[in-house]
Write a protein that holds these residues in place. Structure first.
Motif, PDB file in Angstrom:
ATOM      1  N   ARG A  28      -3.232  -5.189  -7.817  1.00  0.00           N
ATOM      2  CA  ARG A  28      -3.535  -4.727  -6.556  1.00  0.00           C
ATOM      3  C   ARG A  28      -4.839  -4.864  -6.645  1.00  0.00           C
ATOM      4  O   ARG A  28      -5.780  -4.806  -5.696  1.00  0.00           O
ATOM      5  CB  ARG A  28      -3.040  -3.364  -6.130  1.00  0.00           C
ATOM      6  N   GLY A  82      -4.479  -7.387   2.966  1.00  0.00           N
ATOM      7  CA  GLY A  82      -3.528  -5.789   2.820  1.00  0.00           C
ATOM      8  C   GLY A  82      -2.086  -6.386   3.113  1.00  0.00           C
ATOM      9  O   GLY A  82      -1.568  -7.305   2.955  1.00  0.00           O
ATOM     10  N   ASP A  83      -1.316  -5.425   3.808  1.00  0.00           N
ATOM     11  CA  ASP A  83       0.572  -5.157   3.900  1.00  0.00           C
ATOM     12  C   ASP A  83       0.285  -6.635   5.024  1.00  0.00           C
ATOM     13  O   ASP A  83       1.697  -7.019   4.781  1.00  0.00           O
ATOM     14  CB  ASP A  83       0.670  -3.997   3.559  1.00  0.00           C
ATOM     15  N   SER A 129       0.613  -1.460   0.015  1.00  0.00           N
ATOM     16  CA  SER A 129      -0.037   0.185  -0.256  1.00  0.00           C
ATOM     17  C   SER A 129       0.445   1.149  -0.370  1.00  0.00           C
ATOM     18  O   SER A 129       1.981   1.416   0.072  1.00  0.00           O
ATOM     19  CB  SER A 129      -0.989   0.153   1.390  1.00  0.00           C
TER      20      SER A 129
END
Lengths: 445, 942
Positions: free
Chosen positions: B305, B311-312, B250
């Motif tokens: 993405r 998420g990360d 992100s």
């Protein structure tokens, strides 16, 4: 809802903090103060007087005179013009009011020796009288001066010599521009456009070799860097006189222009860029001759007005001009030569150090009252022991001469009921000299 | 961890699932051999042909026509690129097996892979890779990566396969030697990135698969022999790692990860040559390559993405802490070190190394190390060059003992001197100096670095009390010590306040931390609070009430056990007061807050980020972080109001205290915002977005610390006076003073005023810290003021002579001033040309202490010593008169002191009462330290 309230409160608080008024801005350093370069001016109550012309050798010596209204110690400093060498110094104590004097030879006997006098109290004044073989020269030292000095009254005809001295009493080198205007117009002396004078030293410029055979030569000195106290010495084969430079004014008064067998002339110089009309009122023992002479002075040529046509043993004059001019009186005769710059303003109080101080010479006080009413004046003889006063009445429109007979006297203090101008003269077997008085500004100025 | 089913998000709208649609034993496999050499491809295809589990299709990808011929020889299809492979995949194929042409899979490898990956529902499965020459030698059993996408095998060099890793494990990436990918995922990902080298390509593929919710496992029972060595240039691998990062992380992560990647690469490049490695060119080439391919990377990032379901954090789960390359470098260095020393000398070291390695895998440790690095960077100039002489930041006196003596009732040498008490920070610095072998520079360095680290870790500790994690806590600490408010404090040249700031979170945190159970612990806590608060007050007396105010605000707005903390903080403040003796007993406390220039702080634009972080966290964070952020906001706003209150008569000290509160508040906001950002996945919608906004605001604050770190002076202004007045120092001892004119904010320390122009006298070559604060005007100061006003009025023509009476031999202006014209006209002052500022030298010989024989006396501490050979019976001191000068008969001459019958040294006898107070303060300090330390130790033992 509670969070919204918290956010709202925080935002309001932050806004309040941001809206706090800024403190008033700091004043800028020295804001509102006019800090002018002091130049060579001195405060009245503790002055420094610069005396560029003083000599002591085998043939001549100088009498250094100081006078003060208040008790003061005068410290005299004689720079050596040798880098790294400490200056000679001496002190004179003056009772208040009183005067004191000393010979230059008591301190330094090395020919030329310009010096400065520092008073611990005041008002005070200083003068130098040079006497010896073929010379009697006197004038007041300067405690203030313009940025541009003028020296009207010189000439370089055969048998005459004209020396400009540039005295730098300060620890910084100075650079000056010297220009001259004569009968033939503006002189081409490019080598004098930037004359450098080392710290605490002096430089002499001989105009009789530089600009030969000029009947009227007016020299102007302007400091470009540093500060300079200039003086001019004019001599013939019979005598010599020195005088300090003057600034520019619309009015010049000359309490004395002639004495004995001398022939007087007024030299006027116009430093501006357009012609100036001048009018000379002559004051004879018989009364004033208003507008006795009128003339136009052009910028590129000095004007010499001959005053020999006016009768009387003594003579005074007033010059008015339509623009700023500089002026000096030159008196020449068999007895010698005297040059004195004009006095640009009348004052009620004057100090004249050195009057009557030299034995064998006759000294006179000259007062000029250009008003229409008589003026009472107290002439106080300043002696090493104090003041001896005498009340006189100065008549209007006439030269007023008072022989100074009090001995030992080292100076005079004049206090008049109305503004007058004052000068003194000295005459003896070796020559004649005129010297301007030093005005004492009213207390509080 | 629940992974969402990405079925509807994959592959151009096609129905793709990570779950197998066929039983593993029946699944059709398309095998793809990535070609590099004809020989390799042939050998690999031979091995593929021996697989028990046959492939439905076999492709060779890459290479030229010769490669096509080799493929055809083995009955394989040749495709020039991955697009060709994707377009030719048989519809019945369920898996795609990607092999490097160096791979020689064992005959059962594919079967095991298909079976096991189907069983564990893996999206990508890798093999155990062993060396083809020495088949006991492990090459890979899957990889972790660091945050910079550098693969980390975790294997020791030469580690033998003893089946120690033979368990199916989730990994960050598998080896490029063999990857089994589900066909639908393979199509959704668009295959491997053709721009990437093999290892980086495998990491990239695995990360992209994970971003889409895929599971990456290594199946060690499937073995692949690896022939030869990797032929890909290392810079291409580096470049690929950077591209892989840029594609998956992100923006928030990239904001810190990319600079750190660059930094770690730079460090590796610098340190590498010492260990025989030359990574610089690879490092530069990799970044250059990424700049060239940046547009392509952006497109690839968008593709990678667009359908992400995690998420990360999910990527971070399989990553190792720190930098793999730096770690390798470090291990190499340690190994070399070990090799150089006999066995036993480093005993215990290896254990420590191992422990360190374990810790290195924790992000908090890495961030803590980065914070330490930031502290070192930010203060490097002070560490190596000493304190800059500027503003109120002046180096300490050479003698710590003299400074302590001056503080304890001795002579205050500021200006024309006085018996006034010095500020406590002078004594504290001198104490540190005395402890550190009398080295002033070392004391300053230790205090600066110590304060920086104390501030960072203290802030983390404070925030941990309120549930904020260590990583946000450390970053908040960085904001405290190098954020915009700290930069404002330091920008004022207020070094002492920076030291105070470092202790501030401890003075706030200790009262709020849990009340210990035993009496020893309780005594230690009370003493600790007093100590911490005292240090805050010592270095910034006006900030003494700040900890109490902050605790009070928490009590009013926070949660949990908090009101007892107020009492504790109040006690701490009272206990701190004796530490400030004798200063606190004699200082004009009323004017403390009003002294100096009017307080008015102009916030920088960075505070917009702080405001955004505050509002977002308070409005949308969870209860804990919202409370912390709200408290931070209140503290910061209150501090800002104090720092801007010049219109109400408050001055420099109030500004410093206010800015300290702002720094504390903003740091708390940053920590809370980062924590809220980390927890944002617990929320949805607007609150989640607010979490991102808050975290972004906090990241801006963290990034802004670089502005303080880069110059390396802890935010202090550039040195101004260390060399500026060197002209006043000759070959011999310095005996005269310099009179310095300039704007008040440009002069070192405090100054006096001459019609708006500041001035002060100081000792060349540069003023020391004990000269910072001037005494209230005494006779000498008034005489000097009169003289300067006479000068200004043009009444003086021998200023050199007049100033000689004050021991002033030099006059200087920090900038051009109209007053110079006055000095230009003096008869005994010489203008010095060619210096950095207008300067005048007095021609009159002078000295602060002048013997009656005209010889100067040299300074020694705050006293003066007779020069060898000087015979004068008395000494005149150009210091404000005080009867305690001696030994000998003292007399006052005008405003000065004169000592008749002086011996070899004259000094100030000192004020007995103040000395006693200073001793009391020292004893009190020792007591607090002892109780705090011993109590804490004994409490823990219990």
């Amino acid at each position: 809802m509670r969070r919204v309230a918290v956010v709202f409160a925080l935002a309001i608080s932050a806004a309040a903090a941001v809206l706090l008024p800024a403190p008033p801005p700091l004043t800028l350093p020295l804001e509102g103060l006019v800090v002018e370069s002091p130049g060579i001016s001195s405060p009245a109550d503790a002055g420094i007087w610069y005396c560029p012309w003083a000599q002591s050798d085998a043939e001549r010596d100088s009498t250094l005179s100081v006078a003060s209204v208040e008790a003061a110690v005068a410290r005299l400093t004689f720079p050596l013009a040798v880098p790294g060498e400490a200056a000679d110094s001496a002190t004179l104590e003056v009772p208040g009011p009183g005067a004191a004097e000393m010979s230059l030879s008591e301190v330094a006997r090395r020919g030329d020796s310009p010096f400065l006098v520092e008073f611990a109290g005041g008002p005070a004044a200083a003068s130098v009288l040079v006497s010896g073989t073929g010379v009697l020269a006197a004038d007041a030292c300067v405690a203030a001066g313009p940025q541009r000095w003028h020296f009207p009254g010189g000439s370089t005809m055969p048998g005459e010599h004209l020396t400009l001295r540039l005295f730098n009493p300060f620890p910084e080198s100075a650079k000056v521009a010297v220009t001259a205007v004569s009968d033939i117009g503006i002189e081409a002396i490019g080598e004098l456009r930037a004359v450098s004078v080392g710290p605490r030293s002096w430089k002499d410029i001989q105009f009789e070799t530089l600009l030969r055979q000029r009947q009227n030569l007016v020299v102007t000195v302007e400091a470009e860097e540093g500060l300079i106290v200039p003086a001019m010495a004019f001599g013939t084969e019979a005598d010599e006189d020195w005088w300090p430079g003057v600034g520019e004014s619309l009015t010049w008064e000359f309490p004395v222009v002639r004495m004995g067998d001398t022939q007087a002339s007024l030299v006027v110089s116009n430093p501006g860029s357009s012609p100036v009309d001048v009018t000379v009122d002559v004051f004879t023992p018989e009364g004033p001759v208003l507008e006795a002479l009128t003339a136009t002075v052009t910028p590129d040529a000095p004007l010499r007005l001959d005053l020999s046509q006016f009768p009387g043993d003594s003579l005074a004059a007033r010059l008015t001009a339509t623009g700023p001019v500089s002026a000096a009186v030159v008196a020449r005769g068999a007895t010698g030569v005297a040059v004195m710059p004009g006095l640009s303003g009348a004052e009620s109080s004057w100090l004249l150090p050195g009057v009557g101080s030299t034995l064998g010479y006759s000294a006179s006080l000259w007062l000029l009252n250009t008003s229409e009413e008589p003026v009472s004046a107290t002439v106080g003889a300043l002696t090493p022991d104090g003041l001896l006063g005498e009340m006189v009445v100065v008549p209007p429109g006439r030269p007023f001469r008072l022989e100074v007979t009090v001995e030992p006297s080292a100076g005079l203090w004049i206090e008049a009921t109305a503004p007058v101008t004052a000068a003194w003269s000295v005459m003896g077997p070796t020559g004649v000299a005129f010297a301007a008085g030093s005005p004492v500004p009213p207390a509080g100025e | 961890m629940k992974i969402a089913d990405p079925a509807s998000r994959l592959h151009n709208g096609g129905a793709v699932s990570t779950k197998p649609t066929l039983d593993g034993s029946q699944a059709a496999v398309a095998t793809v051999v990535v070609a590099d050499s004809v020989a390799g491809v042939s050998a690999c295809l031979a091995a593929v042909g021996q697989q028990v589990y046959g492939s439905a299709q076999v492709f060779v990808v890459g290479g030229d026509a010769r490669m096509g011929a080799a493929a055809q020889e083995h009955g394989a299809l040749w495709r020039r690129n991955w697009r060709g492979v994707i377009g030719s995949l048989a519809p019945e194929a369920v898996f795609v097996w990607v092999l490097s042409d160096c791979s020689r899979p064992r005959s059962d490898a594919l079967g095991v892979l298909v079976r096991e990956s189907s069983r564990v529902e893996a999206s990508v499965a890798g093999c155990k890779v062993v060396d083809a020459q020495d088949q006991d030698l492990l090459v890979s059993v899957g990889y972790a990566t660091d945050v910079f996408d550098v693969p980390y095998s975790g294997l020791q060099a030469g580690e033998v396969d003893q089946e120690q890793y033979d368990v199916i494990r989730d990994v960050a990436s598998v080896s490029a030697a063999s990857l089994l990918v589900r066909r639908d995922l393979f199509l959704g990902l668009g295959g491997p990135d053709p721009l990437l080298a093999s290892a980086a390509g495998a990491v990239d593929l695995c990360q992209r698969a994970r971003l889409l919710g895929g599971r990456i496992v290594v199946v060690p029972s499937a073995e692949v022999l690896y022939e030869g060595r990797d032929r890909v240039a290392s810079w291409r691998e580096r470049a690929g790692e950077i591209r892989a990062m840029l594609k998956v992380y992100s923006l928030v992560t990239l904001l810190w990860a990319v600079p750190l990647a660059f930094l770690s690469g730079a460090v590796e490049s610098v340190a590498g040559p010492f260990l025989g490695r030359w990574p610089l060119f690879g490092f530069l080439g990799a970044w250059l390559w990424n700049i060239v391919y940046f547009p392509s990377t952006l497109l690839a990032r968008w593709r990678a993405r667009r359908g992400r379901v995690v998420g990360d954090e999910e990527i971070f789960r399989y990553q190792t802490g720190g930098s793999v390359r730096l770690k390798a470098l470090y291990e190499d260095g340690v190994a070399r070190l070990k090799a150089r020393f006999p066995e036993g000398i480093l005993a215990g070291f290896s254990e420590a190394v191992q422990t360190g390695q374990q810790r290195l895998r924790r992000p908090a440790v890495v961030v803590a190390m980065l914070v330490v690095l930031l502290a070192l960077m930010a203060s490097r100039s002070i560490l190596f060059g000493g304190l800059p002489a500027v503003g109120y930041s002046l180096p300490p006196p050479e003698s710590g003992a003299a400074a302590l003596g001056a503080y304890s009732g001795g002579w205050n040498p500021a200006g024309l001197g006085s018996p006034d008490v010095l500020r406590p920070e002078v004594a504290a610095t001198a104490l540190a100096q005395t402890v550190l072998f009398g080295k002033a520079g070392l004391a300053v360095a230790a205090l600066t670095l110590g304060a920086f680290l104390a501030g960072c870790f203290g802030m983390a500790r404070l925030l941990r009390l309120w549930g904020v994690g260590q990583v946000p806590g450390y970053l908040a600490g960085a904001v405290l010590m190098a954020g915009p408010a700290a930069a404002a404090i330091a920008g004022d040249g207020n070094w002492a306040a920076m030291i105070s700031l470092g202790v501030l979170p401890w003075a706030v945190g200790l009262p709020l931390s849990p009340w210990p159970p035993g009496w020893f612990g309780r005594a230690a806590k009370v003493a600790g609070v007093g100590l911490a608060t005292g240090v805050v007050g010592i270095f910034a007396p006006a900030a003494l009430p700040v900890p109490l105010a902050a605790v009070l605000l928490w009590a009013a707005t926070g949660r949990g056990r908090r009101w007892p903390g107020v009492l504790l903080s109040l006690s701490g403040t009272l206990l701190a007061l004796p530490l400030l003796l004798p200063w606190v007993a004699f200082a004009d406390l009323g004017s403390l807050y009003a002294s100096g220039a009017a307080a008015f702080w102009q916030p920088s634009w960075v505070f917009i980020a702080a405001g955004a972080a505050l509002l977002a966290t308070v409005a949308a964070g969870d209860r804990d972080t919202a409370l912390v952020a709200g408290w931070g906001g209140v503290v910061a706003v209150a501090g800002a109001a104090l720092a801007r209150s010049g219109d109400f008569g408050l001055g420099r000290e109030a500004r410093a205290a206010g800015l300290a509160a702002v720094a504390l508040g903003v740091a708390a906001v940053a920590g809370a915002a980062l924590e809220a950002g980390g927890r944002r996945r617990e929320f949805g919608g607007v609150r989640r977005l607010a979490g991102v906004v808050g975290a972004l605001g906090a990241v801006v604050l963290v990034v802004a610390t670089v502005a303080v770190a880069l110059p390396g002076r802890a935010g202090l202004p550039e040195d101004r006076y260390r060399d500026l007045l060197a002209f006043a120092v000759g070959d011999g001892p310095v005996t005269s003073r310099v009179l310095l004119f300039g704007p008040a904010n440009d002069l070192p320390g405090e100054s006096r005023d001459l019609e708006g122009l500041g001035y002060r006298v100081l000792s060349p070559p540069y003023p020391r810290s004990w000269e910072t604060y001037l005494n209230a005007p005494r006779l000498g100061d008034e005489a000097l003021d009169r003289l300067l006003r006479d000068l200004l009025a043009g009444k003086v023509r021998r200023a050199g002579e007049a100033l000689a009476g004050f021991g002033i031999g030099w006059v200087a202006f920090t900038e051009a001033s109209p007053l110079q014209t006055v000095f230009d006209a003096q008869l005994d002052m010489v203008a010095l040309r060619g210096l950095d500022m207008p300067t005048y030298r007095s021609e009159v010989a002078t000295a602060v202490a002048m013997g009656s024989d005209g010889s100067p006396w040299t300074p020694t501490g705050t006293g003066f010593r007779r020069l060898p050979g000087a015979v004068g019976a008395s000494v005149a001191l150009a210091v404000n008169a005080d009867f305690r000068w001696g030994p000998g008969d003292w007399e006052q001459t005008t405003w000065r002191s004169r000592v008749e019958g002086a011996g070899e040294v004259v000094r100030f006898a000192g004020n007995g009462a103040r000395r006693d107070m200073a001793v009391l303060a020292l004893a009190w300090l020792a007591l607090l330290v002892a109780v705090s330390g011993l109590g804490s130790w004994l409490g823990r033992r219990r």
